[in-house]
Every structure is written in structure tokens, then in C-alpha cells.
Design a protein around this motif. Structure first.
Motif, PDB file in Angstrom:
ATOM      1  N   LEU A 111       0.823  -1.201   0.000  1.00 24.05           N
ATOM      2  CA  LEU A 111       0.000   0.000   0.000  1.00 24.05           C
ATOM      3  C   LEU A 111       0.865   1.262   0.000  1.00 24.05           C
ATOM      4  N   VAL A 112       1.957   1.239   0.760  1.00 24.52           N
ATOM      5  CA  VAL A 112       2.872   2.385   0.773  1.00 24.52           C
ATOM      6  C   VAL A 112       3.510   2.584  -0.602  1.00 24.52           C
ATOM      7  N   ARG A 113       3.895   1.491  -1.245  1.00 31.73           N
ATOM      8  CA  ARG A 113       4.479   1.600  -2.587  1.00 31.73           C
ATOM      9  C   ARG A 113       3.448   2.150  -3.573  1.00 31.73           C
ATOM     10  N   LEU A 114       2.203   1.709  -3.420  1.00 30.20           N
ATOM     11  CA  LEU A 114       1.138   2.193  -4.290  1.00 30.20           C
ATOM     12  C   LEU A 114       0.970   3.702  -4.117  1.00 30.20           C
ATOM     13  N   CYS A 115       1.078   4.138  -2.881  1.00 31.43           N
ATOM     14  CA  CYS A 115       0.955   5.563  -2.592  1.00 31.43           C
ATOM     15  C   CYS A 115       2.100   6.346  -3.244  1.00 31.43           C
ATOM     16  N   GLN A 116       3.292   5.756  -3.234  1.00 29.15           N
ATOM     17  CA  GLN A 116       4.456   6.429  -3.821  1.00 29.15           C
ATOM     18  C   GLN A 116       4.357   6.517  -5.347  1.00 29.15           C
ATOM     19  N   GLN A 117       3.684   5.554  -5.945  1.00 24.51           N
ATOM     20  CA  GLN A 117       3.548   5.550  -7.407  1.00 24.51           C
ATOM     21  C   GLN A 117       2.487   6.534  -7.901  1.00 24.51           C
ATOM     22  N   GLY A 118       1.556   6.907  -7.035  1.00 27.45           N
ATOM     23  CA  GLY A 118       0.460   7.781  -7.443  1.00 27.45           C
ATOM     24  C   GLY A 118       0.844   9.247  -7.417  1.00 27.45           C
ATOM     25  N   THR A 119      -0.026  10.030  -8.007  1.00 27.40           N
ATOM     26  CA  THR A 119       0.135  11.485  -8.027  1.00 27.40           C
ATOM     27  C   THR A 119      -0.903  12.095  -7.100  1.00 27.40           C
ATOM     28  N   ARG A 120      -0.452  12.882  -6.139  1.00 30.86           N
ATOM     29  CA  ARG A 120      -1.382  13.459  -5.178  1.00 30.86           C
ATOM     30  C   ARG A 120      -1.939  14.774  -5.711  1.00 30.86           C
ATOM     31  N   VAL A 121      -3.278  14.860  -5.722  1.00 35.00           N
ATOM     32  CA  VAL A 121      -3.948  16.070  -6.184  1.00 35.00           C
ATOM     33  C   VAL A 121      -5.032  16.429  -5.165  1.00 35.00           C
ATOM     34  N   THR A 122      -5.585  17.616  -5.304  1.00 33.36           N
ATOM     35  CA  THR A 122      -6.651  18.072  -4.405  1.00 33.36           C
ATOM     36  C   THR A 122      -7.954  18.161  -5.188  1.00 33.36           C
ATOM     37  N   TYR A 123      -8.996  17.502  -4.639  1.00 33.07           N
ATOM     38  CA  TYR A 123     -10.308  17.518  -5.273  1.00 33.07           C
ATOM     39  C   TYR A 123     -11.338  17.830  -4.188  1.00 33.07           C
ATOM     40  N   LEU A 124     -12.057  18.923  -4.347  1.00 32.82           N
ATOM     41  CA  LEU A 124     -13.052  19.366  -3.371  1.00 32.82           C
ATOM     42  C   LEU A 124     -12.450  19.425  -1.964  1.00 32.82           C
ATOM     43  N   ASN A 125     -11.281  20.055  -1.880  1.00 30.72           N
ATOM     44  CA  ASN A 125     -10.562  20.256  -0.614  1.00 30.72           C
ATOM     45  C   ASN A 125     -10.137  18.955   0.055  1.00 30.72           C
ATOM     46  N   GLN A 149      -7.238   7.585 -15.271  1.00 33.15           N
ATOM     47  CA  GLN A 149      -8.107   7.691 -16.436  1.00 33.15           C
ATOM     48  C   GLN A 149      -9.556   7.991 -16.055  1.00 33.15           C
ATOM     49  N   MET A 150      -9.934   7.780 -14.780  1.00 36.01           N
ATOM     50  CA  MET A 150     -11.296   8.077 -14.357  1.00 36.01           C
ATOM     51  C   MET A 150     -11.563   9.578 -14.376  1.00 36.01           C
ATOM     52  N   MET A 151     -10.520  10.389 -14.342  1.00 36.56           N
ATOM     53  CA  MET A 151     -10.691  11.847 -14.397  1.00 36.56           C
ATOM     54  C   MET A 151     -11.308  12.279 -15.727  1.00 36.56           C
ATOM     55  N   ASP A 152     -11.221  11.415 -16.751  1.00 42.27           N
ATOM     56  CA  ASP A 152     -11.810  11.744 -18.060  1.00 42.27           C
ATOM     57  C   ASP A 152     -13.338  11.692 -18.031  1.00 42.27           C
ATOM     58  N   ASP A 153     -13.924  11.049 -17.018  1.00 45.23           N
ATOM     59  CA  ASP A 153     -15.379  10.966 -16.863  1.00 45.23           C
ATOM     60  C   ASP A 153     -15.749  11.634 -15.539  1.00 45.23           C
ATOM     61  N   PRO A 154     -15.985  12.954 -15.536  1.00 51.95           N
ATOM     62  CA  PRO A 154     -16.230  13.699 -14.280  1.00 51.95           C
ATOM     63  C   PRO A 154     -17.373  13.141 -13.455  1.00 51.95           C
ATOM     64  N   LYS A 155     -18.471  12.697 -14.108  1.00 48.70           N
ATOM     65  CA  LYS A 155     -19.615  12.194 -13.348  1.00 48.70           C
ATOM     66  C   LYS A 155     -19.253  10.904 -12.617  1.00 48.70           C
ATOM     67  N   ALA A 156     -18.564   9.976 -13.307  1.00 50.18           N
ATOM     68  CA  ALA A 156     -18.151   8.731 -12.673  1.00 50.18           C
ATOM     69  C   ALA A 156     -17.164   9.004 -11.540  1.00 50.18           C
ATOM     70  N   PHE A 157     -16.247   9.940 -11.782  1.00 50.54           N
ATOM     71  CA  PHE A 157     -15.273  10.265 -10.756  1.00 50.54           C
ATOM     72  C   PHE A 157     -15.962  10.854  -9.523  1.00 50.54           C
ATOM     73  N   MET A 159     -19.034  10.273  -8.423  1.00 52.35           N
ATOM     74  CA  MET A 159     -19.722   9.224  -7.665  1.00 52.35           C
ATOM     75  C   MET A 159     -18.730   8.374  -6.875  1.00 52.35           C
ATOM     76  N   ALA A 160     -17.606   8.022  -7.524  1.00 56.22           N
ATOM     77  CA  ALA A 160     -16.585   7.230  -6.830  1.00 56.22           C
ATOM     78  C   ALA A 160     -15.984   8.021  -5.669  1.00 56.22           C
ATOM     79  N   PHE A 161     -15.757   9.296  -5.902  1.00 52.76           N
ATOM     80  CA  PHE A 161     -15.178  10.145  -4.861  1.00 52.76           C
ATOM     81  C   PHE A 161     -16.117  10.257  -3.666  1.00 52.76           C
ATOM     82  N   ARG A 162     -17.405  10.468  -3.908  1.00 52.61           N
ATOM     83  CA  ARG A 162     -18.363  10.594  -2.815  1.00 52.61           C
ATOM     84  C   ARG A 162     -18.406   9.319  -1.966  1.00 52.61           C
ATOM     85  N   HIS A 163     -18.326   8.190  -2.645  1.00 49.94           N
ATOM     86  CA  HIS A 163     -18.374   6.910  -1.929  1.00 49.94           C
ATOM     87  C   HIS A 163     -17.152   6.734  -1.027  1.00 49.94           C
TER      88      HIS A 163
END
Length: 446
Positions: A111-125, A149-157, A159-163
Motif C-alpha cells: 500500500l505504501v508503494r502504491l501511494c508512492q507511485q500515485g500522483t497526489r492532487v486536491t479535489y473538493l478540498n 483515467q477516471m478523471m476523463d469521466d467527471p460524473k463517474a469520478f 460518484m466514486a469520490f463521494r463513496h
């Protein structure tokens, strides 16, 4: 070993009662009530067996046992490694804990390695991690993870974010950390994974409920139904495609509960736990153990006077407790009592070992222990009244605990036609002898 078996059976009983009561609670209670009930179930099964429930027994009557003497030559016997059933069970348990802990640690590293591979961004604070490959959105240890790639579909993103944000805000990650601690410590207990599975399902119900308050329900149901993941994630992670999807979708279309969980149900569960633990309080299981050898006297000298305790007074009951083993010899009265006393002293004499530390330090004297013969014939409340050091006190207590582990039941004492608790004091005299007449070492006496 008896204590281990009692704890395991009692914890299983408690978890079993609470798991059987859960269907009624899931039908009547809210999601919050179901969540806290499951957490309380985990805690109850682990902690309640450790509680000592006081009983209204009368004070124990105190009796002194004739003194047992132990001799040692002053020469240490070669060390021998011995294994008991208790050691074997403990080794197997620790091996299982280590394996579970290792698996958990490996998942944490991944999980830590997965975190290191990702890009951290801010969405709705809120801080989120965008991963460079296709994964199902998930929440783990307070962090939110999504495929980039989910960022390409704002509505899907959205719903996933809210969950996943709902999991974060409701503190579900803390629940899973606690639950997986139980999974490690009770790896052998089949009811624990069942409770955790229900807890995870309630988490998903709560997260879905939060989302449909903000997003159209039909669209969200189609969205989560579109995921078919084969990824294996860490046990502290909430994944968007958490199964079973069918139950989650049915829950979204179920009307909220309009009445609260009956207090009678909670009271019934608590009473069952208390009664169950009280019933198991005096339960014992017989276990056979091997005998240990010791260079001691060939006879056990009686003692009419307890050293150092002449000012103590002791009560006597009408029918004294007896050590078992003489009932089938046709003895009665004084002869039966003497036989039982001899059997008890022989048991202590056979199992007693002169501690090596006491031999090295030339410790001599009388160690005194006390214990209670309960109404059901078991012994309890083992205490060291006098400890002369060198491990003699611990050895005296060990012999009495061995009596517990062997499942020996005394014939209980009686007073006025009723069984009573009787406390015994057991003095054991430790004495060293010299092999050589030229030995002039001064021994430490107590």
C-alpha cells in the motif's frame, strides 16, 4: 491449559450468542446500530472471558497442611528440554499470529508503494491519489485512491469520490484496523472473519446511503454494478466494488427503519454473556501430565507446628475437603482422612523440584502457599504467603497450578450439611545436604 480452554470456549460462546442475535438486530436496527453492535461483539468475545465475576460464596475456612520437605544434594542436574501440551499449543498459536502479522505487514508495504507511485492532487478540498494504471477506486488508511483515467469521466469520478470520501469521514478505516487486529490475534476462530465480513458490508451500506443523498440513486446503482474487479487488496481497504453488490443495491432501495432497536434485545444479549461466563467459571477439563524426577527424601515427615506462624488461628469444618484417590479403598473416618492427606502430600512431593537458583545460592527455609478448595472441588486463589527466594515461591505455586492443569477435583468440605469453601496453607521446607564432609560453605537460612 485449563485456563486456555476455558477462555477459548467462553469467547466462542459469547461470539456465537451475539452472531445468532445479529439477524434480529439487522432487521430492527439502523445502520449505525448494526455497525456498533458488530464492533461491540468483537470486543465482548475477547474481553468478557477475562473478567472475574464475583460470587456470593461464604468466606473460606482456613486449614494448615502438614509440612512437605524437599532435599537437594547441592549438585545441579543437567538441563533437559521438556515440552508440555501448553507449550505446543502456545507455539502453534504464536506461529499463526506471526504468519498473519507477516501477511498484514506485506500488504502495508504494498500500500505504501502504491501511494508512492500515485500522483497526489486536491479535489473538493480533499487529498486524493491518482494511480497510473487501472484499479477500482478504494479507500485505505485514511487515503483515497483512483485510476487517473477516471478523471476523463467527471460524473463517474464524482460518484466514486463521494463513496470513498464517505468511508473516510465515517471513520471506517479505524474499524478495519481494529478488526484486523482481532483477525491476527484470533486467527483460529472462524466466527471472527464472519463478524468482520458483516462489518465491512455495513460500511458499504453506510457509504452508499451517503452517496444517494447527493446523487441520483438509479445512476449510482448502475455505476457500482459496472465494476467487476479481480484485484486483491489489503484487508484494511474499502473498494468501490465491495461485494456483494446485489445486497448493496437492494439496501439502497429499502425504506429506512422507522423504529429503534429494542432495548430488550441488548439486555438479553448481555444477560446471556454474563450467565455464560458465570457457568464456565468453575468448569474444568481433565488433562494427564508426566511426572518429574527429583532427588528428595524417601518419606514425607509430618509437622504439627507451622514454622513462624504460631500466632495464627485456623478453623475446622465438620467434613474436611479430601484429596481424591482413597474413595475406592473402603476406608472411613480418620483412616480415610489420613489416606487423602498422604495422597495429596505424595502428589506435591512427586511434582516438586528444588529450583536451580536456590541450589546455586544455597537457599534453605520454608516457603508457604495458600489455596482455596472450592465447592465444586477445584482449587483457586493460589498465593505465596512466604517466599524465601531463589525461585522457591514460584516452584511452590507451580506445583499447585499443575494440580489445576491436571484437572484434579477434591472432595469438597461440608459445614452444617452444605458444601463450603476451605482455604489451605501448604508449607514446603527446602533443605540442602552436603555430599562432601569437607564442605564448609555457610547456607542462607530463612
Amino acid at each position: 491449559m485449563n485456563d486456555i480452554l476455558r477462555y477459548l470456549l467462553l469467547s466462542t460462546l459469547i461470539w456465537g450468542i451475539l452472531v445468532l442475535a445479529y439477524p434480529m438486530i439487522s432487521r430492527a436496527g439502523s445502520l449505525d446500530q448494526r455497525r456498533w453492535y458488530l464492533i461491540a461483539t468483537l470486543l465482548a468475545g475477547a474481553l468478557v472471558p477475562l473478567v472475574h465475576w464475583a460470587s456470593p460464596d461464604l468466606p473460606a475456612i482456613v486449614v494448615t497442611i502438614p509440612e512437605v520437605s524437599a532435599l537437594a544434594t547441592g549438585q545441579l542436574a543437567p538441563d533437559r528440554i521438556t515440552w508440555s501440551w501448553t507449550d505446543l499449543v502456545l507455539s502453534l498459536y504464536l506461529a499463526g499470529v506471526l504468519l498473519r502479522s507477516g501477511s498484514f505487514a506485506v500488504g502495508m508495504i504494498q500500500l505504501v508503494r502504491l501511494c508512492q507511485q500515485g500522483t497526489r492532487v486536491t479535489y473538493l478540498n480533499t487529498q486524493v491519489y491518482l494511480l497510473p494504471y487501472a484499479v477500482v477506486p478504494f479507500h485505505g488508511l485514511g487515503q483515497l485512491y483512483f485510476p487517473s483515467q477516471m478523471m476523463d469521466d467527471p460524473k463517474a469520478f464524482q460518484m466514486a469520490f463521494r463513496h470513498e470520501q464517505a468511508h473516510q469521514q465515517l471513520g471506517h478505516g479505524i474499524d478495519l484496523v481494529l478488526a484486523n487486529l482481532f483477525r491476527i490475534l484470533f486467527w483460529f476462530q472462524p466466527l471472527v472473519p464472519l463478524i468482520i465480513r458483516e462489518l465491512r458490508l455495513v460500511h458499504e451500506f453506510q457509504a452508499d446511503k451517503t452517496v444517494i443523498h447527493q446523487i441520483e440513486r438509479d445512476a449510482y446503482a448502475r455505476f457500482i454494478g459496472s465494476f467487476r474487479s479481480t484485484q486483491r487488496l489489503h484487508p484494511t481497504i474499502h473498494s468501490l466494488d465491495q461485494s456483494p453488490l446485489k445486497q448493496r443495491i437492494m439496501q439502497m432501495y429499502t425504506s429506512p427503519k422507522t423504529w429503534k432497536l429494542s432495548h430488550f434485545t441488548i439486555l438479553l444479549a448481555l444477560v446471556s454473556i454474563v450467565l455464560g461466563s458465570t457457568a464456565f467459571k468453575g468448569f474444568t477439563w481433565t488433562q494427564h501430565a508426566g511426572q518429574a524426577s527429583l532427588a528428595m527424601l524417601d518419606s514425607i515427615p509430618p509437622s504439627d507446628q507451622l514454622p513462624g506462624s504460631g500466632d495464627e488461628s485456623f478453623s475446622v469444618v465438620e467434613v474436611m475437603p479430601r484429596f481424591p484417590g482413597c474413595e475406592d479403598q473402603g476406608l472411613t473416618g480418620v483412616e480415610l482422612d489420613r489416606c487423602a492427606q498422604r495422597k495429596m502430600l505424595e502428589y506435591v512431593y512427586t511434582h516438586l523440584k528444588y529450583p536451580e537458583e536456590a541450589i546455586k545460592n544455597e537457599v534453605e527455609g520454608t516457603s508457604i502457599a495458600s489455596f482455596v478448595v472450592e465447592k465444586n472441588g477445584t482449587i483457586s486463589n493460589i498465593k505465596i504467603v512466604r517466599d524465601i527466594g531463589g525461585g522457591t515461591g514460584e516452584e511452590t505455586a507451580r506445583v499447585l497450578r499443575q494440580m489445576q492443569e491436571d484437572g484434579i477435583r477434591w472432595i469438597p468440605g461440608e459445614q452444617g450439611g452444605q458444601t463450603v469453601r476451605v482455604e489451605f496453607k501448604l508449607p514446603i521446607k527446602f533443605k540442602l545436604t552436603d555430599d562432601s564432609e569437607t564442605s564448609t560453605k555457610k547456607k542462607k537460612k530463612h
